[in-house]
Structure formats: structure tokens, C-alpha cells
Write a protein that holds these residues in place. Structure first.
Motif, mmCIF file in Angstrom:
data_model
loop_
_atom_site.group_PDB
_atom_site.id
_atom_site.type_symbol
_atom_site.label_atom_id
_atom_site.label_comp_id
_atom_site.label_asym_id
_atom_site.label_seq_id
_atom_site.Cartn_x
_atom_site.Cartn_y
_atom_site.Cartn_z
ATOM 1 N N LYS A 52 0.866 -1.174 0.000
ATOM 2 C CA LYS A 52 0.000 0.000 0.000
ATOM 3 C C LYS A 52 0.909 1.232 0.000
ATOM 4 O O LYS A 52 2.023 1.180 0.521
ATOM 5 N N SER A 95 -6.280 -2.443 -2.498
ATOM 6 C CA SER A 95 -7.008 -3.650 -2.091
ATOM 7 C C SER A 95 -7.660 -4.393 -3.250
ATOM 8 O O SER A 95 -7.530 -5.603 -3.380
ATOM 9 N N ARG A 98 -5.125 -6.475 -5.893
ATOM 10 C CA ARG A 98 -4.063 -7.388 -5.470
ATOM 11 C C ARG A 98 -4.048 -8.720 -6.223
ATOM 12 O O ARG A 98 -2.996 -9.142 -6.715
ATOM 13 N N ALA A 112 0.643 -6.321 1.728
ATOM 14 C CA ALA A 112 -0.228 -5.138 1.736
ATOM 15 C C ALA A 112 -1.453 -5.373 2.618
ATOM 16 O O ALA A 112 -2.578 -5.375 2.127
ATOM 17 N N TYR A 114 -2.782 -7.875 3.636
ATOM 18 C CA TYR A 114 -3.532 -8.762 2.738
ATOM 19 C C TYR A 114 -3.984 -10.012 3.503
ATOM 20 O O TYR A 114 -3.186 -10.927 3.723
ATOM 21 N N SER A 115 -5.239 -10.038 3.894
ATOM 22 C CA SER A 115 -5.727 -11.169 4.682
ATOM 23 C C SER A 115 -5.786 -12.450 3.867
ATOM 24 O O SER A 115 -6.240 -12.449 2.711
ATOM 25 N N ARG A 120 -9.794 -15.835 -1.779
ATOM 26 C CA ARG A 120 -8.601 -15.354 -2.496
ATOM 27 C C ARG A 120 -7.704 -16.513 -2.906
ATOM 28 O O ARG A 120 -7.028 -16.456 -3.940
ATOM 29 N N GLY A 162 -12.992 -4.253 -2.476
ATOM 30 C CA GLY A 162 -12.077 -5.395 -2.586
ATOM 31 C C GLY A 162 -11.458 -5.822 -1.271
ATOM 32 O O GLY A 162 -10.608 -6.696 -1.245
ATOM 33 N N SER A 165 -12.940 -6.122 4.835
ATOM 34 C CA SER A 165 -13.689 -5.216 5.722
ATOM 35 C C SER A 165 -15.030 -4.829 5.106
ATOM 36 O O SER A 165 -16.073 -4.897 5.770
ATOM 37 N N TYR A 185 -8.127 3.631 2.125
ATOM 38 C CA TYR A 185 -8.619 4.056 3.439
ATOM 39 C C TYR A 185 -8.386 5.534 3.705
ATOM 40 O O TYR A 185 -9.116 6.151 4.474
ATOM 41 N N THR A 202 -11.999 -0.914 8.967
ATOM 42 C CA THR A 202 -11.018 -1.868 8.449
ATOM 43 C C THR A 202 -10.207 -2.376 9.644
ATOM 44 O O THR A 202 -10.629 -2.210 10.802
ATOM 45 N N ASP A 203 -9.026 -2.944 9.375
ATOM 46 C CA ASP A 203 -8.222 -3.529 10.438
ATOM 47 C C ASP A 203 -7.753 -2.468 11.436
ATOM 48 O O ASP A 203 -7.360 -1.356 11.044
ATOM 49 N N GLU A 230 -7.870 -10.984 11.107
ATOM 50 C CA GLU A 230 -7.279 -10.735 9.786
ATOM 51 C C GLU A 230 -5.839 -11.216 9.822
ATOM 52 O O GLU A 230 -4.985 -10.600 10.452
ATOM 53 N N TYR A 232 -2.538 -11.615 8.113
ATOM 54 C CA TYR A 232 -1.831 -11.024 6.981
ATOM 55 C C TYR A 232 -0.873 -12.030 6.340
ATOM 56 O O TYR A 232 0.083 -12.491 6.962
#
Ligand code: GLU
Length: 287
Positions: A52, A95, A98, A112, A114-115, A120, A162, A165, A185, A202-203, A230, A232
Motif C-alpha cells: 500500500k 485492495s 491485489r 499489503a 492482505y488477509s 482469495r 475489494g 472489511s 482508506y 477496516t483492520d 485478519e 496477513y
């Protein structure tokens, strides 16, 4: 016979490369853009890492400087894979882009926020996790009526297209909440400070970093009632053979104290402390 032809072809290819190198032509001209694999790269190659650019403390671009926890973990892992810091090419990975960035070979790895999710995993693979955060809410400092996801009835909320959240709000709270989606964000924070929405979701670690920036300090607060896990991960293409090497590098970073130091320096002054029951996490087995 077949082998021999391949060998000759390889020889011819090497000769061609050597020739073009001697003549000053750009050897990597075609290969550089297409070769998404960091494996087998000779010294001098670079690795493209998606991060990010607008999440302070995680992945943040300021001129030609890149900072944050994701940047630090990525730099450590890249180093373990044989790439020095100046061989890293940072690529913005919003987001919603990705999966596509990985699928089209525009980046080699993504760090990033990225959960790791099963959805995914249908299209990309993950190493890690290297951190566990939780979804939370960011509100005005003087807000008292939003205390968690159950208090969002009739509220206007902003999150990012995307992201898990935004998806969780749509899946679990859609009837009660008006959701505004933005590409990043920081745009959501602008909507919050401008009074367009009542909260950003978000997170927690992302929200803490955004709330602590000089422009927002004292004006916003993280509710502090996380409602998800989440994990990552490091996004990699599905055909990557780097998962184990990345996991080994993350384990080493945790073991030698560099992970702890990266968490501390990047969250300093935000009031954020990671959930100690879930951090540092152990890594999932590679598929
Ligand atoms: N970790 C969540 C996700 O991967 C939210 C943060 C983000 O959008 O990067 O979707």
C-alpha cells in the motif's frame, strides 16, 4: 535428440544474449517485464513487491521513501531470498487490485495488509501469516454512540472496495448500514473528517496509523472492539515455488527480534498494541 536440440537452442539463446549485452542492447528489455518469478534470478535483477502507498505505519510512500511494517517485513524477506533493498521495486497494490497484480505477473509478492482467505486462495497463494489484526471502527474523537459493529444501525460507513472489511459489512450488517466504498482508506478518512460518514471500518492497525497522522491527531479515535481475525499473508502467484522460503524468512525474522522491533517502531505513538494472543503468529504449512 530432443535434449540435444534444447541444449543447442539454449546455447544459441545465450550467445544472442551475450551479443546483445556486448552491443549495449537492453538484455532485460523483454524479459524484465514478463518474468514474474524471482527464482533463479541472477544478481542485478530486481524483485517487484506490491504494498500500500497510503497506509501510514504499514505501507506508505513519501517521495522515494517507503516505510511501514509491511515494507520492513517485505525488505527482510526479500533479503533472505537474495535481494538487497535497492533491488526491490515497490509497486502500489490497492485492495481491489491485489489478485490481478499477482495473476498477471505485475508483481512477484504482495505485502499489503492482505488477509489470507479461502476465496482469495482460489486465484492466488499465500505464505505467512506474518501478523494478525482485527477489523475495527474509526470514529470522531467525541463520538460516543458507535461502540462496535452492533451499534451501526442507520449509520453511514466507509470502507475499501475489494477488502474483507467491506465484504464483512455487506455480508453481516448490510440491512442496517449504508456503506460507501472508496479505493483506499485515506479517502475514507477524508469522508469521515468531512462529515460524509460516521465511521471508517477496516483492520485496527490500519485505523490506528491513520488516526495518528499529524492532520488527524486528536480528531479521530479507534473504537477498540475488534470483530474479526485478519491474518496477513504474503500474496504470491499460484504457481510460485517461494512459499516455504518466505515462511522460513518470516520465522527467522520473528526469532531474531527484527519482527518485534518492526512492530514497535511502526506503531510508536499510535497507541496500538498487537493482540498478544495471536502475535507473533506461526506460519501455515505451504500447499
Ligand atoms: N486485511 C483486509 C483485507 O485484506 C483489509 C485491509 C486491506 O484492504 O488491505 O482485505
Amino acid at each position: 535428440m530432443r535434449k540435444r536440440t534444447t541444449g543447442l537452442l539454449a546455447l544459441a539463446a545465450t550467445a544472442a544474449l551475450t551479443l546483445s549485452a556486448c552491443s549495449g542492447a537492453e538484455v532485460g528489455g523483454s524479459g524484465g517485464g514478463d518474468d514474474a518469478s524471482p527464482t533463479g534470478s541472477a544478481g542485478g535483477d530486481s524483485i517487484r513487491i506490491g504494498i500500500k502507498f497510503d497506509q501510514p505505519g504499514l505501507g506508505y510512500q513519501d517521495g522515494d521513501q517507503y516505510t511501514g511494517f509491511d515494507v520492513d517485513v517485505a525488505t527482510y524477506v526479500a533479503n533472505e531470498l537474495g535481494y538487497s533493498a535497492d533491488q526491490i521495486e515497490w509497486v502500489e497494490a490497492p485492495s481491489a487490485q491485489r489478485e490481478q497484480l499477482l495473476q498477471t505477473g505485475q508483481v512477484d509478492m504482495i505485502f499489503a495488509t492482505y488477509s489470507i482467505t479461502d476465496e482469495r486462495k482460489q486465484v492466488v497463494s499465500f505464505a505467512g501469516p506474518y501478523f494478525v489484526a482485527g477489523q475495527d471502527l474509526l470514529v470522531a474523537a467525541d463520538n460516543t454512540d458507535i461502540t462496535g459493529p452492533e451499534s451501526l444501525n442507520g449509520k453511514n460507513l466507509c470502507s475499501v472496495t475489494g477488502s474483507t472489511s467491506a465484504q464483512r459489512i455487506k455480508d453481516e450488517y448490510a440491512q442496517d448500514v449504508n456503506l460507501l466504498e472508496r479505493p483506499g482508506y485515506s479517502e475514507c478518512v477524508t469522508a469521515l473528517t468531512g462529515g460524509q460518514v460516521d465511521a471508517v471500518t477496516t483492520d485496527d492497525i490500519i485505523l490506528a496509523g491513520l488516526a495518528a497522522t499529524p492532520a488527524n491527531a486528536g480528531k479521530l479515535k479507534v473504537v477498540g472492539n475488534p470483530f474479526s481475525e485478519e491474518r496477513y499473508g504474503v500474496g504470491i502467484p499460484q504457481d510460485s515455488d517461494q512459499c516455504q522460503a518466505i515462511n522460513d524468512a518470516i520465522a527467522k525474522m520473528i526469532e531474531d527480534g527484527a519482527w518485534e522491533e518492526a512492530v514497535t517502531t511502526n506503531t510508536e505513538g499510535t497507541g496500538y498494541t498487537p493482540n498478544a494472543e495471536m502475535n507473533p503468529p506461526s506460519q501455515d504449512a505451504c500447499a
